[in-house]
Design an enzyme around this catalytic site. Structure first.
Site, PDB file in Angstrom:
ATOM      1  NE  ARG A 118      10.603 -34.414 -33.940  1.00 42.18           N
ATOM      2  CZ  ARG A 118      10.741 -33.764 -32.794  1.00 42.18           C
ATOM      3  NH1 ARG A 118      11.087 -34.426 -31.705  1.00 42.18           N
ATOM      4  NH2 ARG A 118      10.552 -32.476 -32.740  1.00 42.18           N
ATOM      5  CE  LYS A 140       3.727 -47.156 -51.851  1.00 40.67           C
ATOM      6  NZ  LYS A 140       3.127 -47.145 -53.205  1.00 40.67           N
ATOM      7  CD  GLU A 182      -5.169 -53.081 -54.650  1.00 37.72           C
ATOM      8  OE1 GLU A 182      -4.220 -53.329 -55.420  1.00 37.72           O
ATOM      9  OE2 GLU A 182      -5.460 -51.919 -54.273  1.00 37.72           O
ATOM     10  CE  LYS A 224       2.486 -53.789 -50.616  1.00 37.48           C
ATOM     11  NZ  LYS A 224       1.332 -52.946 -50.382  1.00 37.48           N
ATOM     12  CD  GLU A 234       5.663 -46.391 -55.654  1.00 41.03           C
ATOM     13  OE1 GLU A 234       4.992 -46.960 -54.773  1.00 41.03           O
ATOM     14  OE2 GLU A 234       5.199 -45.578 -56.451  1.00 41.03           O
ATOM     15  NE  ARG A 238       5.650 -50.324 -51.903  1.00 43.81           N
ATOM     16  CZ  ARG A 238       5.565 -50.268 -50.597  1.00 43.81           C
ATOM     17  NH1 ARG A 238       6.661 -50.179 -49.871  1.00 43.81           N
ATOM     18  NH2 ARG A 238       4.394 -50.323 -49.986  1.00 43.81           N
ATOM     19  CG  ASN A 242       1.531 -47.601 -57.404  1.00 44.28           C
ATOM     20  OD1 ASN A 242       0.919 -47.906 -56.385  1.00 44.28           O
ATOM     21  ND2 ASN A 242       2.696 -46.989 -57.381  1.00 44.28           N
ATOM     22  CG  HIS A 245      -3.199 -48.378 -57.593  1.00 42.36           C
ATOM     23  ND1 HIS A 245      -3.205 -49.670 -58.081  1.00 42.36           N
ATOM     24  CD2 HIS A 245      -3.404 -48.499 -56.250  1.00 42.36           C
ATOM     25  CE1 HIS A 245      -3.404 -50.518 -57.084  1.00 42.36           C
ATOM     26  NE2 HIS A 245      -3.526 -49.843 -55.970  1.00 42.36           N
ATOM     27  CG  HIS A 249      -5.187 -43.385 -56.718  1.00 39.20           C
ATOM     28  ND1 HIS A 249      -3.855 -43.282 -56.402  1.00 39.20           N
ATOM     29  CD2 HIS A 249      -5.652 -44.440 -56.008  1.00 39.20           C
ATOM     30  CE1 HIS A 249      -3.527 -44.238 -55.533  1.00 39.20           C
ATOM     31  NE2 HIS A 249      -4.599 -44.953 -55.283  1.00 39.20           N
ATOM     32  CG  HIS A 262      -8.259 -48.429 -53.314  1.00 38.75           C
ATOM     33  ND1 HIS A 262      -7.567 -47.364 -53.855  1.00 38.75           N
ATOM     34  CD2 HIS A 262      -7.395 -49.480 -53.331  1.00 38.75           C
ATOM     35  CE1 HIS A 262      -6.338 -47.762 -54.162  1.00 38.75           C
ATOM     36  NE2 HIS A 262      -6.211 -49.032 -53.848  1.00 38.75           N
TER      37      HIS A 262
HETATM   38  P1  NAD Z   1     -11.998 -50.023 -45.802  1.00 33.72           P
HETATM   39  O1  NAD Z   1     -10.910 -49.992 -44.831  1.00 33.72           O
HETATM   40  O2  NAD Z   1     -12.822 -48.796 -45.978  1.00 33.72           O
HETATM   41  O3  NAD Z   1     -12.939 -51.251 -45.441  1.00 33.72           O
HETATM   42  C1  NAD Z   1     -14.064 -51.493 -46.246  1.00 33.72           C
HETATM   43  C2  NAD Z   1     -15.362 -51.557 -45.437  1.00 33.72           C
HETATM   44  O4  NAD Z   1     -15.435 -52.800 -44.776  1.00 33.72           O
HETATM   45  C3  NAD Z   1     -15.481 -50.512 -44.354  1.00 33.72           C
HETATM   46  O5  NAD Z   1     -16.814 -50.098 -44.265  1.00 33.72           O
HETATM   47  C4  NAD Z   1     -15.074 -51.268 -43.098  1.00 33.72           C
HETATM   48  O6  NAD Z   1     -15.606 -50.719 -41.929  1.00 33.72           O
HETATM   49  C5  NAD Z   1     -15.649 -52.612 -43.379  1.00 33.72           C
HETATM   50  N1  NAD Z   1     -15.006 -53.735 -42.742  1.00 33.72           N
HETATM   51  C6  NAD Z   1     -13.681 -53.925 -42.531  1.00 33.72           C
HETATM   52  N2  NAD Z   1     -13.443 -55.149 -42.081  1.00 33.72           N
HETATM   53  C7  NAD Z   1     -14.647 -55.753 -41.953  1.00 33.72           C
HETATM   54  C8  NAD Z   1     -15.053 -57.039 -41.552  1.00 33.72           C
HETATM   55  N3  NAD Z   1     -14.173 -57.990 -41.234  1.00 33.72           N
HETATM   56  N4  NAD Z   1     -16.373 -57.326 -41.512  1.00 33.72           N
HETATM   57  C9  NAD Z   1     -17.285 -56.382 -41.893  1.00 33.72           C
HETATM   58  N5  NAD Z   1     -16.950 -55.150 -42.326  1.00 33.72           N
HETATM   59  C10 NAD Z   1     -15.652 -54.860 -42.359  1.00 33.72           C
HETATM   60  O7  NAD Z   1     -11.461 -50.397 -47.273  1.00 33.72           O
HETATM   61  P2  NAD Z   1     -10.328 -51.380 -47.781  1.00 33.72           P
HETATM   62  O8  NAD Z   1     -10.785 -51.821 -49.109  1.00 33.72           O
HETATM   63  O9  NAD Z   1      -9.951 -52.365 -46.775  1.00 33.72           O
HETATM   64  O10 NAD Z   1      -9.073 -50.412 -47.954  1.00 33.72           O
HETATM   65  C11 NAD Z   1      -9.081 -49.363 -48.900  1.00 33.72           C
HETATM   66  C12 NAD Z   1      -8.019 -48.372 -48.490  1.00 33.72           C
HETATM   67  O11 NAD Z   1      -6.740 -49.010 -48.508  1.00 33.72           O
HETATM   68  C13 NAD Z   1      -7.915 -47.183 -49.412  1.00 33.72           C
HETATM   69  O12 NAD Z   1      -7.876 -46.012 -48.644  1.00 33.72           O
HETATM   70  C14 NAD Z   1      -6.601 -47.389 -50.139  1.00 33.72           C
HETATM   71  O13 NAD Z   1      -5.996 -46.181 -50.502  1.00 33.72           O
HETATM   72  C15 NAD Z   1      -5.803 -48.130 -49.105  1.00 33.72           C
HETATM   73  N6  NAD Z   1      -4.707 -48.944 -49.662  1.00 33.72           N
HETATM   74  C16 NAD Z   1      -3.496 -48.821 -49.092  1.00 33.72           C
HETATM   75  C17 NAD Z   1      -2.442 -49.581 -49.544  1.00 33.72           C
HETATM   76  C18 NAD Z   1      -1.111 -49.496 -48.875  1.00 33.72           C
HETATM   77  O14 NAD Z   1      -0.149 -50.074 -49.387  1.00 33.72           O
HETATM   78  N7  NAD Z   1      -1.009 -48.827 -47.744  1.00 33.72           N
HETATM   79  C19 NAD Z   1      -2.640 -50.503 -50.586  1.00 33.72           C
HETATM   80  C20 NAD Z   1      -3.905 -50.614 -51.147  1.00 33.72           C
HETATM   81  C21 NAD Z   1      -4.952 -49.825 -50.658  1.00 33.72           C
HETATM   82  N1  GLY Z   2      -0.238 -50.705 -52.934  1.00 32.35           N
HETATM   83  C1  GLY Z   2       0.966 -50.253 -53.549  1.00 32.35           C
HETATM   84  C2  GLY Z   2       2.170 -50.362 -52.684  1.00 32.35           C
HETATM   85  O1  GLY Z   2       2.102 -50.763 -51.552  1.00 32.35           O
HETATM   86  O2  GLY Z   2       3.231 -50.002 -53.118  1.00 32.35           O
END
Ligand code: NAD
Ligand code: GLY
Length: 361
Positions: A118, A140, A182, A224, A234, A238, A242, A245, A249, A262
């Protein structure tokens, strides 16, 4: 090293930004509650940085779990693997999870931390530009469902966020560009001066000039942190984060998770939102051109896939988390530097924007 704070009362936490921080024990150790640490990474990032991070945390009882790499593995099976590893190691409620990776690892680790017994603590050690500027901050967490992106999740804030800018030196160019989507988003939805800075500095950012990178990451994280401070869950401002997005998405989900990154979906989605803004008289053609030009300089797509018409977008967008009473709520820019959430945009207008932006086969 630069330091910012996400101000959320008793759940406040620091964001550390700088070179070499994976080796900086001070960014991690004070935020570990007990003796047990579980590092969560993936098969690409672990060979690059796991050993270094283990060394930094050597005063603790450290275990690790390595996930498969890719958006297509951001699902409940991955969460089960993390929880299985925690149980196998008899981790108690005072365990701290450390996410070592990009947004996928960060979102999954945070969600596993929110669920395990939890709720346990976690730290974000972000390794992609997208994670540096967005996903590691704000709490998030979650995973995808085949019917919708990020449909399963929880708000769960980390204890600290560690952004080691050196990690960008091993990231491939396409992933760097995805993160820039972003970055550009913050300029469009919040800060026109920052947008101008990006127009002036895109080449040095893309060549990983340290000063430009730190200024970029710091500005994005400050925006942010300000937005999350105002509206953690949100219910208001907030939602502006998006921008792009809802359309993005839909592209990610329809084309298959991992086919469009993404950030690429967000880039094309922001162009859709900007086109709608032009039709609504909220943006000039000149501002629209500045946005597409900056995205193109960052090697990002400015068109939507040829196989996606309005009906396909609609089917995918109707599950969006911003939908209220069956109405899609779109984030639409108001010039450059501001945006708003609109729920009364005629379908014909959105359809016209999509048709304008569909890739010609
Ligand atoms: P990812 O985590 O898939 O990383 C991209 C690629 O780079 C992967 O293949 C990873 O293994 C590789 N990688 C990571 N760091 C590396 C490094 N230093 N050197 C070499 N390779 C490396 O993708 P991302 O773009 O980082 O994240 C996308 C995700 O984030 C999506 O799922 C999206 O929904 C989520 N997201 C979340 C929020 C939030 O607020 N929580 C905001 C925006 C996006
Ligand atoms: N990436 C959108 C948020 O964190 O609200």
């Amino acid at each position: 090293m630069e330091q910012l704070k996400v101000d959320l009362g008793s759940r406040s936490y620091p964001i550390f930004i700088g070179s070499g921080l994976i080796s900086a024990a001070d960014c991690f150790a004070p935020y570990v509650r007990g003796r047990d640490v579980m590092i969560v990474s993936n098969e690409t990032v672990a060979p690059l940085y796991l050993e270094k991070l283990e060394k930094t945390l050597s005063g603790f009882n450290v275990h690790s779990v390595i996930l498969k790499d890719g958006e297509q593995y951001k699902n409940l099976d991955g969460i089960e693997s993390i929880i299985t590893a925690l149980l196998r190691n008899d981790a108690g409620r005072d365990v701290t999870l450390v996410a070592l990776g990009g947004g996928v690892v960060g979102d999954m680790t945070g969600f596993a931390a929110a669920c395990y017994q939890r709720g346990v603590d976690f730290i974000q050690c972000a390794t992609t530009l997208l994670a540096h500027v967005d996903s590691s901050v704000g709490g998030k967490t979650g995973v995808n469902h085949p019917l919708g992106k990020n449909m399963i999740g929880a708000f769960h804030q980390p204890k600290s966020v560690v952004i080691d800018t050196d990690t960008l030196r091993t990231l491939d160019r396409r992933q760097l560009s995805a993160g820039l989507a972003e970055v550009i988003k913050y300029g469009i939805m919040w800060d026109s001066d920052f947008f101008r800075f990006l127009e002036d500095s895109m080449d040095s950012i893309m060549s990983l000039d340290e000063e430009s990178l730190v200024r970029t990451i710091k500005t994005c994280c400050s925006i942010k942190a300000e937005v999350v401070h105002e509206d953690e869950r949100e219910s208001g401002v907030r939602a502006l984060l998006n921008l792009g997005h809802t359309f993005g998405h839909a592209i990610e989900c329809h084309e298959g998770y991992g086919v469009w990154l993404h950030g690429e979906g967000v880039a094309a989605g922001m162009v859709c939102a900007a086109r709608v803004a032009v039709y609504l008289g909220r943006m000039s053609e000149d501002e629209f051109r500045r946005i597409t030009a900056l995205l193109e300089r960052a090697s990002l797509p400015v068109q939507v896939p040829a196989d996606m018409n309005y009906d396909i977008f609609y089917e995918n967008m109707i599950h969006d988390k911003k939908v209220r009473n069956g109405r899609i709520r779109y984030v639409i820019p108001d010039g450059i530097g501001h945006a708003g959430v609109l729920d009364d945009i005629p379908a014909e207008l959105v359809s016209r924007a999509i048709e304008d932006l569909r890739k010609k086969c």
